[in-house]
Design a protein around this motif. Sequence first.
Motif, PDB file in Angstrom:
ATOM      1  N   ALA A   1      23.078  16.548  38.418  1.00 49.64           N
ATOM      2  CA  ALA A   1      22.794  16.648  36.974  1.00 49.64           C
ATOM      3  C   ALA A   1      21.546  17.491  36.749  1.00 49.64           C
ATOM      4  O   ALA A   1      21.495  18.328  35.837  1.00 49.64           O
ATOM      5  CB  ALA A   1      22.616  15.259  36.371  1.00 49.64           C
ATOM      6  N   MET A   2      20.548  17.276  37.573  1.00 51.53           N
ATOM      7  CA  MET A   2      19.304  18.028  37.422  1.00 51.53           C
ATOM      8  C   MET A   2      19.584  19.510  37.651  1.00 51.53           C
ATOM      9  O   MET A   2      19.149  20.366  36.866  1.00 51.53           O
ATOM     10  CB  MET A   2      18.283  17.488  38.431  1.00 51.53           C
ATOM     11  CG  MET A   2      16.870  17.901  38.176  1.00 51.53           C
ATOM     12  SD  MET A   2      16.176  17.224  36.645  1.00 51.53           S
ATOM     13  CE  MET A   2      15.286  15.804  37.232  1.00 51.53           C
ATOM     14  N   GLU A   3      20.333  19.816  38.707  1.00 53.26           N
ATOM     15  CA  GLU A   3      20.624  21.226  39.008  1.00 53.26           C
ATOM     16  C   GLU A   3      21.409  21.875  37.864  1.00 53.26           C
ATOM     17  O   GLU A   3      21.081  22.979  37.417  1.00 53.26           O
ATOM     18  CB  GLU A   3      21.409  21.342  40.323  1.00 53.26           C
ATOM     19  CG  GLU A   3      21.557  22.784  40.760  1.00 53.26           C
ATOM     20  CD  GLU A   3      22.705  23.016  41.724  1.00 53.26           C
ATOM     21  OE1 GLU A   3      23.279  22.048  42.259  1.00 53.26           O
ATOM     22  OE2 GLU A   3      23.041  24.202  41.910  1.00 53.26           O
ATOM     23  N   MET A   4      22.441  21.155  37.384  1.00 55.29           N
ATOM     24  CA  MET A   4      23.266  21.749  36.310  1.00 55.29           C
ATOM     25  C   MET A   4      22.479  21.943  35.027  1.00 55.29           C
ATOM     26  O   MET A   4      22.600  22.963  34.350  1.00 55.29           O
ATOM     27  CB  MET A   4      24.494  20.884  36.056  1.00 55.29           C
ATOM     28  CG  MET A   4      25.486  20.994  37.195  1.00 55.29           C
ATOM     29  SD  MET A   4      26.923  19.989  36.919  1.00 55.29           S
ATOM     30  CE  MET A   4      27.645  20.813  35.498  1.00 55.29           C
ATOM     31  N   ASN A   5      21.647  20.949  34.674  1.00 51.76           N
ATOM     32  CA  ASN A   5      20.866  21.054  33.438  1.00 51.76           C
ATOM     33  C   ASN A   5      19.768  22.109  33.543  1.00 51.76           C
ATOM     34  O   ASN A   5      19.418  22.745  32.552  1.00 51.76           O
ATOM     35  CB  ASN A   5      20.262  19.691  33.078  1.00 51.76           C
ATOM     36  CG  ASN A   5      21.237  18.820  32.303  1.00 51.76           C
ATOM     37  OD1 ASN A   5      21.634  19.162  31.196  1.00 51.76           O
ATOM     38  ND2 ASN A   5      21.655  17.711  32.880  1.00 51.76           N
ATOM     39  N   LEU A   6      19.215  22.277  34.753  1.00 45.08           N
ATOM     40  CA  LEU A   6      18.099  23.228  34.893  1.00 45.08           C
ATOM     41  C   LEU A   6      18.562  24.665  35.116  1.00 45.08           C
ATOM     42  O   LEU A   6      17.861  25.605  34.741  1.00 45.08           O
ATOM     43  CB  LEU A   6      17.178  22.786  36.041  1.00 45.08           C
ATOM     44  CG  LEU A   6      16.363  21.520  35.761  1.00 45.08           C
ATOM     45  CD1 LEU A   6      15.559  21.119  36.989  1.00 45.08           C
ATOM     46  CD2 LEU A   6      15.433  21.720  34.576  1.00 45.08           C
ATOM     47  N   THR A   7      19.731  24.826  35.762  1.00 43.50           N
ATOM     48  CA  THR A   7      20.190  26.206  36.035  1.00 43.50           C
ATOM     49  C   THR A   7      21.270  26.647  35.059  1.00 43.50           C
ATOM     50  O   THR A   7      21.526  27.837  34.917  1.00 43.50           O
ATOM     51  CB  THR A   7      20.785  26.337  37.457  1.00 43.50           C
ATOM     52  OG1 THR A   7      21.983  25.549  37.512  1.00 43.50           O
ATOM     53  CG2 THR A   7      19.806  25.886  38.525  1.00 43.50           C
ATOM     54  N   GLY A   8      21.968  25.685  34.439  1.00 35.06           N
ATOM     55  CA  GLY A   8      23.073  26.027  33.546  1.00 35.06           C
ATOM     56  C   GLY A   8      24.345  26.388  34.293  1.00 35.06           C
ATOM     57  O   GLY A   8      25.301  26.877  33.691  1.00 35.06           O
TER      58      GLY A   8
END
Length: 258
Positions: free
Chosen positions: A156-163
């Motif tokens: 979730a962190m990766e998806m939210n931070l990188t898009g």
Amino acid sequence: MAYENIIVEKREHVALIRLNRPKALNALNSALMRELGDALVKADADEDVGAIVITGSEKAFAAGADIKEMRPKSFVDVYREDFITSEWEAVTRVRKPVIAAVAGYALGGGCELAMMCDFILAADTAKFGQPEINLGVMPGAGGTQRLTRFVGKSTAMEMNLTGRFMDAAEAERKGLVSRIVPADELVEEAVATASKIADKAPYAVMATKEAVNRAYETTLAEGVRFERRMFHALFATEDQKEGMDAFVEKRTAQFRGQ
Ligand code: CAA
């Protein structure tokens, strides 16, 4: 209310709601969300409806909140309107099961809307993402919260931070979707699944939905206690007698919602 941005159909005991702004990849503007809220309230109140399916087009479930509508808003506008919560959360107030049938893009608010549903059936073409970070903002309808509960902190962190987008296979592997079906069978499969639910005892369905959702809001001990009390309450229904009689008599139960 006349609908211009959604199409609502009834398929026996299932309400099928299609998001329908094809030129904007079903971007969720306020008119569409108002119509969706209205259709959900009506389907929830309709005694002939047992479950609801929300779907989009082959290309997009929804490509997010409408960026063109959002663009001119100021802090005061969005704060005063409490932008996104009130109308957007209509789906979380529905007491009947709501299935999101996702093909193509489910991005930003589209991904968040799908996650507000009770479960997601994905076409093999589905792509999920929270690309708000690329617009200089962040998710505003649960993308940092619900996605984290579905797939865990790291993803979730990766998806939210990188898009970055997640394809259907990864979404299934990580628990975001219940299963994947071929794109050309998605809507029929979602309606068939909803129809299977609509044939069950309505109060048992409603109580089950409430109890599973409780798992996200409370401790294990309180959740289990709530489940047990709901289980006890269902013994006050005629459908419990019918379901158990039908098992013993080796016939199909005819539930009547009583
Ligand atoms: N809002 C408004 N219009 C949108 C839109 C959106 N979210 N997404 C797509 N559109 C429009 C495009 O502007 C375009 O319209 P025009 O032809 O008038 O220019 C049309 O839909 C087709 O889109 P593309 O030409 O971009 O199609 P593509 O196939 O090249 O790309 C895409 C598809 C990758 C989904 C791309 O459209 C895209 O990145 N869309 C935006 C996704 C996004 O950032 N979503 C998050 C929105 S913010 C949000 O949702 C906040 C929240 O938490 C609630």
